[in-house]
Design an enzyme around this catalytic site. Structure first.
Site, mmCIF file in Angstrom:
data_model
loop_
_atom_site.group_PDB
_atom_site.id
_atom_site.type_symbol
_atom_site.label_atom_id
_atom_site.label_comp_id
_atom_site.label_asym_id
_atom_site.label_seq_id
_atom_site.Cartn_x
_atom_site.Cartn_y
_atom_site.Cartn_z
ATOM 1 N N GLY A 170 0.961 -1.274 0.139
ATOM 2 C CA GLY A 170 -0.091 0.103 0.248
ATOM 3 C C GLY A 170 1.024 0.853 0.329
ATOM 4 N N GLY A 171 0.306 2.303 0.945
ATOM 5 C CA GLY A 171 0.875 3.607 0.941
ATOM 6 C C GLY A 171 2.450 3.385 1.243
ATOM 7 N N GLY A 426 22.723 9.729 -32.229
ATOM 8 C CA GLY A 426 22.628 10.499 -30.928
ATOM 9 C C GLY A 426 22.308 9.451 -29.565
ATOM 10 C CB ALA A 427 23.371 6.072 -28.344
#
Length: 536
Positions: A170-171, A426-427
Protein backbone atom coordinates in the site's frame (compact mmCIF):
# COMPACT_ATOMS: atom_id res chain seq x y z
CA UNK A 1 14.00 5.32 47.13
CA UNK A 2 16.65 5.30 44.41
CA UNK A 3 16.77 1.53 44.54
CA UNK A 4 13.04 1.30 43.82
CA UNK A 5 13.20 3.81 41.00
CA UNK A 6 16.17 2.12 39.36
CA UNK A 7 14.44 -1.23 39.70
CA UNK A 8 11.31 0.21 38.05
CA UNK A 9 13.44 1.56 35.19
CA UNK A 10 15.06 -1.84 34.69
CA UNK A 11 11.62 -3.48 34.51
CA UNK A 12 10.44 -0.99 31.90
CA UNK A 13 13.58 -1.51 29.82
CA UNK A 14 13.12 -5.27 30.02
CA UNK A 15 9.54 -4.91 28.84
CA UNK A 16 10.72 -2.85 25.86
CA UNK A 17 13.24 -5.53 24.89
CA UNK A 18 10.52 -8.21 25.03
CA UNK A 19 8.70 -6.41 22.18
CA UNK A 20 5.64 -8.46 21.20
CA UNK A 21 6.58 -11.32 23.50
CA UNK A 22 8.66 -14.47 23.23
CA UNK A 23 6.01 -16.34 21.27
CA UNK A 24 5.95 -13.72 18.53
CA UNK A 25 9.76 -13.48 18.49
CA UNK A 26 9.97 -17.23 17.96
CA UNK A 27 7.36 -17.00 15.22
CA UNK A 28 9.45 -14.28 13.55
CA UNK A 29 12.49 -16.55 13.63
CA UNK A 30 10.52 -19.52 12.26
CA UNK A 31 9.44 -17.41 9.30
CA UNK A 32 13.14 -16.88 8.49
CA UNK A 33 13.30 -13.29 9.74
CA UNK A 34 15.37 -11.48 12.34
CA UNK A 35 13.80 -9.16 14.89
CA UNK A 36 14.05 -5.38 14.65
CA UNK A 37 16.79 -5.23 17.28
CA UNK A 38 18.77 -8.15 15.84
CA UNK A 39 18.87 -6.31 12.52
CA UNK A 40 20.20 -3.17 14.17
CA UNK A 41 22.81 -5.18 16.04
CA UNK A 42 23.97 -6.76 12.78
CA UNK A 43 24.06 -3.43 10.96
CA UNK A 44 25.91 -1.11 13.37
CA UNK A 45 29.43 -1.17 14.73
CA UNK A 46 29.40 -3.09 18.06
CA UNK A 47 28.37 -1.03 21.07
CA UNK A 48 27.63 2.18 19.14
CA UNK A 49 23.82 2.08 18.79
CA UNK A 50 21.80 4.50 20.91
CA UNK A 51 18.02 4.12 20.97
CA UNK A 52 15.71 7.14 21.15
CA UNK A 53 12.00 7.45 22.02
CA UNK A 54 11.92 3.88 23.31
CA UNK A 55 9.18 4.58 25.88
CA UNK A 56 6.70 6.03 23.38
CA UNK A 57 3.48 4.04 23.01
CA UNK A 58 0.08 4.41 21.37
CA UNK A 59 -2.61 6.42 23.15
CA UNK A 60 -5.52 4.67 21.37
CA UNK A 61 -7.80 2.44 23.47
CA UNK A 62 -10.39 1.53 20.82
CA UNK A 63 -10.70 -1.96 19.30
CA UNK A 64 -8.76 -3.50 22.19
CA UNK A 65 -5.51 -1.69 21.40
CA UNK A 66 -5.10 -0.87 25.09
CA UNK A 67 -4.37 -4.59 25.65
CA UNK A 68 -1.82 -4.70 22.80
CA UNK A 69 0.01 -1.54 23.82
CA UNK A 70 3.80 -1.98 23.95
CA UNK A 71 6.46 0.69 24.68
CA UNK A 72 8.16 1.65 21.42
CA UNK A 73 4.93 1.14 19.46
CA UNK A 74 6.33 -1.32 16.93
CA UNK A 75 9.41 0.52 15.68
CA UNK A 76 12.95 0.90 17.03
CA UNK A 77 14.65 4.20 16.21
CA UNK A 78 18.07 5.58 17.04
CA UNK A 79 21.58 6.25 15.81
CA UNK A 80 25.02 4.72 15.89
CA UNK A 81 28.10 4.21 13.77
CA UNK A 82 28.70 2.14 10.64
CA UNK A 83 32.34 2.00 9.67
CA UNK A 84 32.90 4.91 12.03
CA UNK A 85 30.27 7.03 10.27
CA UNK A 86 27.22 8.33 12.19
CA UNK A 87 24.04 6.81 10.76
CA UNK A 88 20.39 7.01 11.85
CA UNK A 89 17.90 4.15 11.64
CA UNK A 90 14.27 3.14 11.99
CA UNK A 91 13.53 -0.59 12.22
CA UNK A 92 9.92 -1.77 12.20
CA UNK A 93 9.06 -4.56 14.63
CA UNK A 94 6.65 -7.12 13.15
CA UNK A 95 6.21 -8.77 16.57
CA UNK A 96 4.27 -5.71 17.79
CA UNK A 97 0.83 -5.51 16.15
CA UNK A 98 2.39 -6.77 12.92
CA UNK A 99 4.65 -3.75 12.74
CA UNK A 100 1.61 -1.72 11.68
CA UNK A 101 1.98 2.03 11.42
CA UNK A 102 -0.07 4.20 13.74
CA UNK A 103 0.12 7.76 15.06
CA UNK A 104 3.09 7.38 17.40
CA UNK A 105 4.83 4.72 15.32
CA UNK A 106 4.99 7.21 12.45
CA UNK A 107 5.92 10.07 14.77
CA UNK A 108 8.99 8.13 15.91
CA UNK A 109 10.07 7.55 12.31
CA UNK A 110 9.48 11.20 11.41
CA UNK A 111 11.52 12.35 14.39
CA UNK A 112 14.51 10.20 13.48
CA UNK A 113 14.23 11.47 9.90
CA UNK A 114 14.37 15.04 11.24
CA UNK A 115 17.42 14.20 13.35
CA UNK A 116 19.24 12.67 10.37
CA UNK A 117 18.38 15.70 8.23
CA UNK A 118 19.53 18.18 10.87
CA UNK A 119 22.76 16.27 11.56
CA UNK A 120 23.38 15.75 7.82
CA UNK A 121 23.86 12.02 8.28
CA UNK A 122 22.57 8.98 6.33
CA UNK A 123 19.38 7.22 7.39
CA UNK A 124 18.42 3.55 6.97
CA UNK A 125 14.72 2.67 7.07
CA UNK A 126 14.05 -1.04 7.68
CA UNK A 127 10.57 -2.06 6.51
CA UNK A 128 8.75 -5.05 8.03
CA UNK A 129 5.15 -3.97 8.48
CA UNK A 130 1.60 -5.09 7.88
CA UNK A 131 0.79 -1.56 6.71
CA UNK A 132 -1.48 1.12 8.13
CA UNK A 133 -2.96 0.37 11.56
CA UNK A 134 -6.64 0.28 10.67
CA UNK A 135 -7.70 0.83 14.28
CA UNK A 136 -6.09 4.28 14.23
CA UNK A 137 -7.80 5.36 11.01
CA UNK A 138 -6.82 8.67 9.46
CA UNK A 139 -3.92 9.10 11.89
CA UNK A 140 -2.16 6.22 10.12
CA UNK A 141 -2.58 7.86 6.72
CA UNK A 142 -1.40 11.17 8.14
CA UNK A 143 1.64 9.36 9.53
CA UNK A 144 2.62 8.08 6.10
CA UNK A 145 2.29 11.58 4.66
CA UNK A 146 4.63 12.96 7.33
CA UNK A 147 7.23 10.33 6.43
CA UNK A 148 6.92 10.94 2.66
CA UNK A 149 7.33 14.68 3.16
CA UNK A 150 10.58 14.15 5.04
CA UNK A 151 11.84 11.63 2.49
CA UNK A 152 11.33 14.23 -0.20
CA UNK A 153 12.87 17.06 1.82
CA UNK A 154 15.98 14.95 2.50
CA UNK A 155 16.29 13.70 -1.10
CA UNK A 156 19.72 14.62 -2.44
CA UNK A 157 20.68 16.07 0.94
CA UNK A 158 21.49 12.89 2.88
CA UNK A 159 21.73 9.29 1.65
CA UNK A 160 18.46 7.44 2.32
CA UNK A 161 18.47 3.64 2.21
CA UNK A 162 15.33 1.50 2.44
CA UNK A 163 15.49 -2.17 3.42
CA UNK A 164 12.61 -4.54 2.63
CA UNK A 165 12.80 -7.55 4.97
CA UNK A 166 9.10 -8.27 5.29
CA UNK A 167 5.81 -7.02 3.87
CA UNK A 168 5.72 -3.47 2.55
CA UNK A 169 2.39 -2.77 0.90
CA UNK A 170 0.00 0.00 0.00
CA UNK A 171 1.12 3.52 0.83
CA UNK A 172 4.14 2.17 2.72
CA UNK A 173 5.83 1.43 -0.63
CA UNK A 174 6.28 5.08 -1.47
CA UNK A 175 8.75 5.88 1.27
CA UNK A 176 11.28 3.34 -0.10
CA UNK A 177 10.54 4.57 -3.63
CA UNK A 178 11.67 8.09 -2.68
CA UNK A 179 14.86 6.79 -1.03
CA UNK A 180 18.15 6.66 -2.94
CA UNK A 181 18.56 2.89 -2.69
CA UNK A 182 16.31 -0.07 -1.94
CA UNK A 183 17.69 -3.34 -0.56
CA UNK A 184 15.46 -6.42 -0.65
CA UNK A 185 15.85 -9.94 0.75
CA UNK A 186 14.55 -12.89 -1.24
CA UNK A 187 11.55 -14.89 0.04
CA UNK A 188 10.81 -12.59 2.99
CA UNK A 189 10.71 -9.18 1.26
CA UNK A 190 7.42 -8.23 -0.47
CA UNK A 191 6.39 -4.92 -2.06
CA UNK A 192 3.10 -4.12 -3.80
CA UNK A 193 0.48 -1.38 -3.84
CA UNK A 194 -2.49 -3.78 -3.81
CA UNK A 195 -2.43 -7.39 -2.69
CA UNK A 196 -3.41 -10.51 -4.66
CA UNK A 197 -6.98 -10.56 -3.30
CA UNK A 198 -7.67 -6.99 -4.41
CA UNK A 199 -6.06 -7.65 -7.79
CA UNK A 200 -8.31 -10.68 -8.23
CA UNK A 201 -11.41 -8.71 -7.27
CA UNK A 202 -10.71 -5.59 -9.32
CA UNK A 203 -9.07 -6.86 -12.51
CA UNK A 204 -9.86 -10.60 -12.24
CA UNK A 205 -6.16 -11.48 -12.32
CA UNK A 206 -4.83 -14.40 -10.27
CA UNK A 207 -1.31 -14.19 -8.85
CA UNK A 208 0.69 -15.12 -5.79
CA UNK A 209 2.32 -12.63 -3.44
CA UNK A 210 5.74 -13.59 -4.84
CA UNK A 211 4.59 -13.15 -8.45
CA UNK A 212 3.06 -9.79 -7.62
CA UNK A 213 5.79 -8.17 -5.54
CA UNK A 214 8.59 -10.56 -4.66
CA UNK A 215 12.27 -9.68 -4.75
CA UNK A 216 12.84 -11.34 -8.14
CA UNK A 217 10.04 -9.32 -9.75
CA UNK A 218 11.39 -5.99 -8.55
CA UNK A 219 14.98 -6.91 -9.38
CA UNK A 220 14.33 -8.03 -12.98
CA UNK A 221 11.03 -6.58 -14.21
CA UNK A 222 9.96 -3.44 -12.38
CA UNK A 223 13.44 -2.15 -11.55
CA UNK A 224 12.15 -0.92 -8.18
CA UNK A 225 14.97 -2.45 -6.12
CA UNK A 226 18.68 -1.72 -6.42
CA UNK A 227 20.16 -4.65 -4.50
CA UNK A 228 18.78 -8.15 -3.83
CA UNK A 229 20.25 -10.65 -1.37
CA UNK A 230 19.49 -14.23 -0.36
CA UNK A 231 19.50 -13.57 3.39
CA UNK A 232 19.53 -10.72 5.88
CA UNK A 233 23.14 -11.19 6.92
CA UNK A 234 24.51 -10.58 3.42
CA UNK A 235 21.97 -7.80 2.90
CA UNK A 236 23.20 -5.80 5.89
CA UNK A 237 26.80 -6.46 4.88
CA UNK A 238 25.88 -4.96 1.48
CA UNK A 239 24.46 -1.85 3.15
CA UNK A 240 27.65 -1.38 5.13
CA UNK A 241 29.66 -1.70 1.92
CA UNK A 242 27.48 0.80 0.04
CA UNK A 243 27.87 3.40 2.78
CA UNK A 244 31.65 3.25 2.34
CA UNK A 245 31.23 4.75 -1.16
CA UNK A 246 28.95 7.59 -0.02
CA UNK A 247 29.56 10.78 1.95
CA UNK A 248 27.41 11.59 4.97
CA UNK A 249 25.62 14.34 3.05
CA UNK A 250 25.75 16.58 0.00
CA UNK A 251 28.11 18.88 1.93
CA UNK A 252 30.93 16.32 1.85
CA UNK A 253 32.88 14.26 -0.64
CA UNK A 254 33.35 10.50 -0.29
CA UNK A 255 36.44 9.48 1.65
CA UNK A 256 39.47 8.05 -0.12
CA UNK A 257 39.91 4.38 0.75
CA UNK A 258 43.11 2.82 -0.52
CA UNK A 259 43.22 -0.88 -1.24
CA UNK A 260 45.71 -2.48 1.19
CA UNK A 261 47.46 -4.44 -1.54
CA UNK A 262 47.66 -1.42 -3.80
CA UNK A 263 49.01 0.80 -1.04
CA UNK A 264 51.67 -1.66 0.07
CA UNK A 265 52.75 -2.29 -3.52
CA UNK A 266 52.97 1.41 -4.20
CA UNK A 267 54.99 2.10 -1.04
CA UNK A 268 57.33 -0.76 -1.85
CA UNK A 269 58.20 0.77 -5.20
CA UNK A 270 58.30 4.33 -3.94
CA UNK A 271 60.67 3.64 -1.07
CA UNK A 272 62.63 0.55 -2.08
CA UNK A 273 62.94 1.01 -5.84
CA UNK A 274 63.63 4.73 -5.79
CA UNK A 275 60.48 6.04 -7.51
CA UNK A 276 60.59 3.82 -10.57
CA UNK A 277 56.83 4.25 -11.14
CA UNK A 278 56.70 7.23 -13.44
CA UNK A 279 54.72 8.59 -16.35
CA UNK A 280 54.29 6.11 -19.22
CA UNK A 281 55.10 3.17 -16.94
CA UNK A 282 52.29 0.90 -15.82
CA UNK A 283 51.69 1.02 -12.08
CA UNK A 284 52.06 -2.26 -10.18
CA UNK A 285 48.31 -2.45 -9.47
CA UNK A 286 47.27 -1.55 -13.03
CA UNK A 287 45.11 -4.27 -14.59
CA UNK A 288 44.69 -2.83 -18.10
CA UNK A 289 47.39 -4.68 -20.01
CA UNK A 290 44.98 -7.26 -21.46
CA UNK A 291 42.13 -4.94 -22.43
CA UNK A 292 42.96 -5.44 -26.11
CA UNK A 293 42.39 -9.16 -25.56
CA UNK A 294 39.03 -8.56 -23.83
CA UNK A 295 37.58 -6.03 -26.30
CA UNK A 296 37.55 -7.36 -29.89
CA UNK A 297 38.57 -4.93 -32.63
CA UNK A 298 35.55 -6.13 -34.63
CA UNK A 299 32.78 -3.82 -33.42
CA UNK A 300 30.15 -6.48 -34.14
CA UNK A 301 31.61 -8.95 -31.66
CA UNK A 302 30.30 -8.87 -28.10
CA UNK A 303 32.27 -8.91 -24.85
CA UNK A 304 31.44 -8.50 -21.18
CA UNK A 305 32.01 -4.90 -20.10
CA UNK A 306 32.29 -6.12 -16.49
CA UNK A 307 35.71 -7.48 -17.45
CA UNK A 308 36.74 -3.99 -18.55
CA UNK A 309 35.41 -2.47 -15.31
CA UNK A 310 37.40 -5.01 -13.28
CA UNK A 311 40.59 -3.93 -15.06
CA UNK A 312 40.22 -0.17 -14.61
CA UNK A 313 38.89 -0.17 -11.02
CA UNK A 314 40.59 -1.06 -7.75
CA UNK A 315 40.59 -4.77 -7.02
CA UNK A 316 37.12 -6.12 -6.06
CA UNK A 317 35.79 -2.60 -5.56
CA UNK A 318 32.92 -2.60 -8.09
CA UNK A 319 29.44 -2.79 -6.53
CA UNK A 320 26.88 -3.09 -9.30
CA UNK A 321 23.51 -1.35 -8.87
CA UNK A 322 20.33 -2.90 -10.34
CA UNK A 323 22.42 -5.66 -11.90
CA UNK A 324 19.43 -7.76 -12.99
CA UNK A 325 17.40 -4.90 -14.54
CA UNK A 326 18.00 -3.33 -17.96
CA UNK A 327 21.19 -5.32 -18.41
CA UNK A 328 22.15 -3.47 -21.60
CA UNK A 329 23.65 -0.81 -19.35
CA UNK A 330 25.81 -1.35 -16.28
CA UNK A 331 25.92 1.13 -13.40
CA UNK A 332 27.52 0.91 -10.00
CA UNK A 333 29.93 2.23 -7.41
CA UNK A 334 33.65 1.53 -7.49
CA UNK A 335 37.03 2.98 -6.59
CA UNK A 336 39.86 4.05 -8.85
CA UNK A 337 43.05 4.77 -6.96
CA UNK A 338 41.02 4.84 -3.74
CA UNK A 339 38.61 7.47 -5.09
CA UNK A 340 34.89 6.66 -5.01
CA UNK A 341 33.43 6.85 -8.54
CA UNK A 342 30.18 6.05 -10.28
CA UNK A 343 30.51 3.78 -13.32
CA UNK A 344 28.12 3.98 -16.30
CA UNK A 345 28.88 1.52 -19.09
CA UNK A 346 27.19 0.07 -22.16
CA UNK A 347 26.96 -3.74 -22.07
CA UNK A 348 27.55 -5.21 -25.58
CA UNK A 349 26.43 -8.63 -24.32
CA UNK A 350 22.80 -7.41 -24.14
CA UNK A 351 21.03 -5.71 -27.06
CA UNK A 352 24.51 -4.87 -28.38
CA UNK A 353 24.69 -2.20 -25.67
CA UNK A 354 21.98 -0.04 -27.23
CA UNK A 355 19.90 2.29 -25.06
CA UNK A 356 16.20 1.63 -24.46
CA UNK A 357 13.54 3.03 -22.11
CA UNK A 358 14.53 1.02 -19.05
CA UNK A 359 18.29 1.46 -19.43
CA UNK A 360 17.82 5.21 -19.87
CA UNK A 361 15.82 5.41 -16.64
CA UNK A 362 18.32 3.24 -14.80
CA UNK A 363 21.29 5.32 -15.91
CA UNK A 364 19.59 8.68 -15.36
CA UNK A 365 18.65 7.94 -11.79
CA UNK A 366 22.12 6.65 -10.95
CA UNK A 367 23.81 9.67 -12.57
CA UNK A 368 21.67 12.09 -10.58
CA UNK A 369 22.34 10.20 -7.34
CA UNK A 370 26.09 10.41 -7.91
CA UNK A 371 25.78 14.10 -8.70
CA UNK A 372 23.89 14.71 -5.44
CA UNK A 373 26.66 13.16 -3.37
CA UNK A 374 29.73 14.55 -5.18
CA UNK A 375 30.75 11.24 -6.74
CA UNK A 376 32.71 11.60 -10.03
CA UNK A 377 31.31 9.77 -13.05
CA UNK A 378 33.33 7.46 -15.30
CA UNK A 379 31.52 6.51 -18.51
CA UNK A 380 32.57 3.58 -20.72
CA UNK A 381 31.11 4.01 -24.19
CA UNK A 382 30.33 1.29 -26.72
CA UNK A 383 26.87 2.14 -28.01
CA UNK A 384 25.32 1.63 -31.47
CA UNK A 385 22.04 3.53 -31.03
CA UNK A 386 18.90 4.18 -29.11
CA UNK A 387 16.88 1.00 -29.57
CA UNK A 388 14.72 1.29 -32.73
CA UNK A 389 11.22 -0.13 -33.26
CA UNK A 390 7.56 0.55 -32.56
CA UNK A 391 7.70 -1.11 -29.13
CA UNK A 392 10.26 1.42 -27.86
CA UNK A 393 8.67 4.40 -29.61
CA UNK A 394 5.26 3.59 -28.17
CA UNK A 395 6.74 3.04 -24.72
CA UNK A 396 8.17 6.56 -24.86
CA UNK A 397 11.85 6.22 -25.75
CA UNK A 398 11.88 9.96 -26.47
CA UNK A 399 10.92 11.01 -22.95
CA UNK A 400 12.90 8.21 -21.28
CA UNK A 401 16.03 8.99 -23.31
CA UNK A 402 15.60 12.67 -22.42
CA UNK A 403 16.06 11.77 -18.75
CA UNK A 404 19.55 10.51 -19.47
CA UNK A 405 20.45 13.59 -21.50
CA UNK A 406 19.12 15.79 -18.72
CA UNK A 407 21.01 13.90 -16.00
CA UNK A 408 24.41 14.13 -17.69
CA UNK A 409 23.90 17.77 -18.72
CA UNK A 410 22.82 18.82 -15.22
CA UNK A 411 25.55 16.94 -13.33
CA UNK A 412 28.31 19.20 -12.03
CA UNK A 413 30.61 16.48 -10.66
CA UNK A 414 33.74 15.50 -12.63
CA UNK A 415 32.62 13.58 -15.75
CA UNK A 416 35.05 11.46 -17.74
CA UNK A 417 34.23 9.31 -20.78
CA UNK A 418 36.22 6.55 -22.46
CA UNK A 419 35.04 5.68 -25.98
CA UNK A 420 36.13 2.08 -26.44
CA UNK A 421 34.48 1.16 -29.75
CA UNK A 422 31.14 2.32 -31.18
CA UNK A 423 29.72 5.75 -30.48
CA UNK A 424 26.95 6.34 -32.99
CA UNK A 425 24.25 8.95 -33.44
CA UNK A 426 22.11 10.27 -30.62
CA UNK A 427 23.31 7.52 -28.30
CA UNK A 428 26.87 8.89 -28.62
CA UNK A 429 25.58 12.28 -27.51
CA UNK A 430 23.66 10.76 -24.58
CA UNK A 431 26.68 8.86 -23.24
CA UNK A 432 28.40 11.92 -21.78
CA UNK A 433 29.82 13.44 -24.95
CA UNK A 434 32.09 16.49 -24.82
CA UNK A 435 29.35 18.87 -25.95
CA UNK A 436 27.03 17.56 -23.23
CA UNK A 437 29.45 18.72 -20.56
CA UNK A 438 32.03 15.95 -20.24
CA UNK A 439 35.25 17.31 -18.72
CA UNK A 440 37.54 14.77 -20.37
CA UNK A 441 36.83 12.37 -23.24
CA UNK A 442 39.35 9.67 -24.05
CA UNK A 443 39.09 7.40 -27.09
CA UNK A 444 40.87 4.18 -27.89
CA UNK A 445 42.52 3.94 -31.34
CA UNK A 446 39.75 1.66 -32.64
CA UNK A 447 36.91 3.96 -31.58
CA UNK A 448 34.24 4.67 -34.20
CA UNK A 449 32.49 8.02 -33.69
CA UNK A 450 29.88 8.73 -36.35
CA UNK A 451 26.24 9.42 -37.10
CA UNK A 452 25.74 5.73 -37.79
CA UNK A 453 27.64 2.58 -38.74
CA UNK A 454 29.61 2.52 -41.98
CA UNK A 455 27.25 0.06 -43.67
CA UNK A 456 24.18 2.20 -43.02
CA UNK A 457 25.94 5.40 -44.01
CA UNK A 458 27.19 3.94 -47.29
CA UNK A 459 23.77 2.50 -48.17
CA UNK A 460 22.28 5.99 -47.83
CA UNK A 461 25.08 8.20 -49.16
CA UNK A 462 26.09 5.96 -52.08
CA UNK A 463 22.75 4.41 -52.96
CA UNK A 464 22.91 5.40 -56.64
CA UNK A 465 26.59 4.49 -57.02
CA UNK A 466 25.93 1.00 -55.66
CA UNK A 467 22.80 0.45 -57.74
CA UNK A 468 24.64 1.41 -60.97
CA UNK A 469 27.73 -0.72 -60.24
CA UNK A 470 28.28 -3.98 -62.12
CA UNK A 471 29.36 -5.78 -58.94
CA UNK A 472 27.17 -4.23 -56.28
CA UNK A 473 28.50 -6.19 -53.27
CA UNK A 474 32.13 -5.57 -54.14
CA UNK A 475 31.44 -1.86 -54.66
CA UNK A 476 29.58 -1.64 -51.36
CA UNK A 477 32.41 -3.34 -49.44
CA UNK A 478 34.97 -1.05 -51.01
CA UNK A 479 32.94 2.05 -50.13
CA UNK A 480 32.39 0.80 -46.58
CA UNK A 481 36.13 0.31 -46.12
CA UNK A 482 36.90 3.77 -47.54
CA UNK A 483 34.25 5.34 -45.30
CA UNK A 484 35.69 3.64 -42.21
CA UNK A 485 39.24 4.74 -42.99
CA UNK A 486 38.25 8.33 -43.72
CA UNK A 487 35.51 9.05 -41.19
CA UNK A 488 35.17 6.29 -38.58
CA UNK A 489 38.24 6.81 -36.46
CA UNK A 490 38.84 8.85 -33.32
CA UNK A 491 41.29 11.24 -34.95
CA UNK A 492 38.55 13.06 -36.86
CA UNK A 493 36.71 13.75 -33.59
CA UNK A 494 40.00 14.62 -31.87
CA UNK A 495 40.85 17.12 -34.60
CA UNK A 496 37.52 18.86 -33.94
CA UNK A 497 38.10 18.91 -30.16
CA UNK A 498 35.36 16.39 -29.39
CA UNK A 499 37.95 13.94 -28.01
CA UNK A 500 40.51 15.14 -25.47
CA UNK A 501 43.09 12.49 -26.26
CA UNK A 502 43.44 9.19 -28.10
CA UNK A 503 45.00 6.71 -25.69
CA UNK A 504 46.07 3.09 -25.63
CA UNK A 505 43.69 0.76 -23.77
CA UNK A 506 46.53 -0.17 -21.42
CA UNK A 507 46.80 3.49 -20.35
CA UNK A 508 43.13 3.80 -19.35
CA UNK A 509 43.35 3.40 -15.58
CA UNK A 510 46.30 5.77 -15.21
CA UNK A 511 44.64 8.41 -17.40
CA UNK A 512 41.46 8.18 -15.34
CA UNK A 513 43.40 8.58 -12.10
CA UNK A 514 45.28 11.60 -13.46
CA UNK A 515 42.06 13.20 -14.75
CA UNK A 516 40.26 12.73 -11.44
CA UNK A 517 43.18 14.25 -9.58
CA UNK A 518 43.06 17.25 -11.90
CA UNK A 519 39.28 17.58 -11.49
CA UNK A 520 39.10 17.12 -7.72
CA UNK A 521 38.45 20.83 -7.07
CA UNK A 522 36.03 21.34 -9.94
CA UNK A 523 33.40 23.98 -9.26
CA UNK A 524 30.56 25.02 -11.53
CA UNK A 525 28.73 28.31 -11.00
CA UNK A 526 25.09 27.61 -11.82
CA UNK A 527 22.28 30.15 -12.09
CA UNK A 528 20.08 29.75 -8.98
CA UNK A 529 16.87 28.00 -10.01
CA UNK A 530 14.43 25.34 -9.03
CA UNK A 531 15.02 21.84 -10.30
CA UNK A 532 13.55 22.57 -13.72
CA UNK A 533 11.10 20.70 -15.88
CA UNK A 534 12.55 17.22 -15.39
CA UNK A 535 11.34 14.81 -18.11
CA UNK A 536 8.82 12.32 -16.76
Amino acid sequence: MWKERLSALDKRRKRILQAGGQDRIEKQHKSGKLTARERIEMLFDPGTFVEVDNFIESRIDDFGLDKKRVPGDGVVTGYGEIGGKTVFVSSEDFTVIGGSLGEYHSMKIARIQDMAYDMKAPIIMINDSGGARIEEGIDSLSGYANIFLRNTKASGVIPQIAVIVGPCSGGACYSPAICDYIFMVEDIGKMFITGPQVVKTVVNETCTVEELGGAAVHATKSGVTHFTYKDEETCFAGIRKLLSYLPSSYLEKPKMIKDKEDTSAKKSLLYNLNNLVRRNKIEPYDHCEDLTDIVPDNSRKAYDVLDVIDRICDKDSFMEVQKDFAKNIVVGHARIGGQSVGIVANQPMVLAGSLDCDSSDKAARFIRTCDCYNIPLVVLVDVPAFMPGTAQEHKGIIRHGAKMLYAFSEATVPKISVIMRKAYGGAYIAMNSKNMGADVVYAWPGAEIAVMGAEGAVNIAFKRTISEAENKEETREQLVQEYKEKFMNPYVAASRGFVTEVIKPSETRRRLMAAMKMLKNKQVAEIPKKHGNIPL
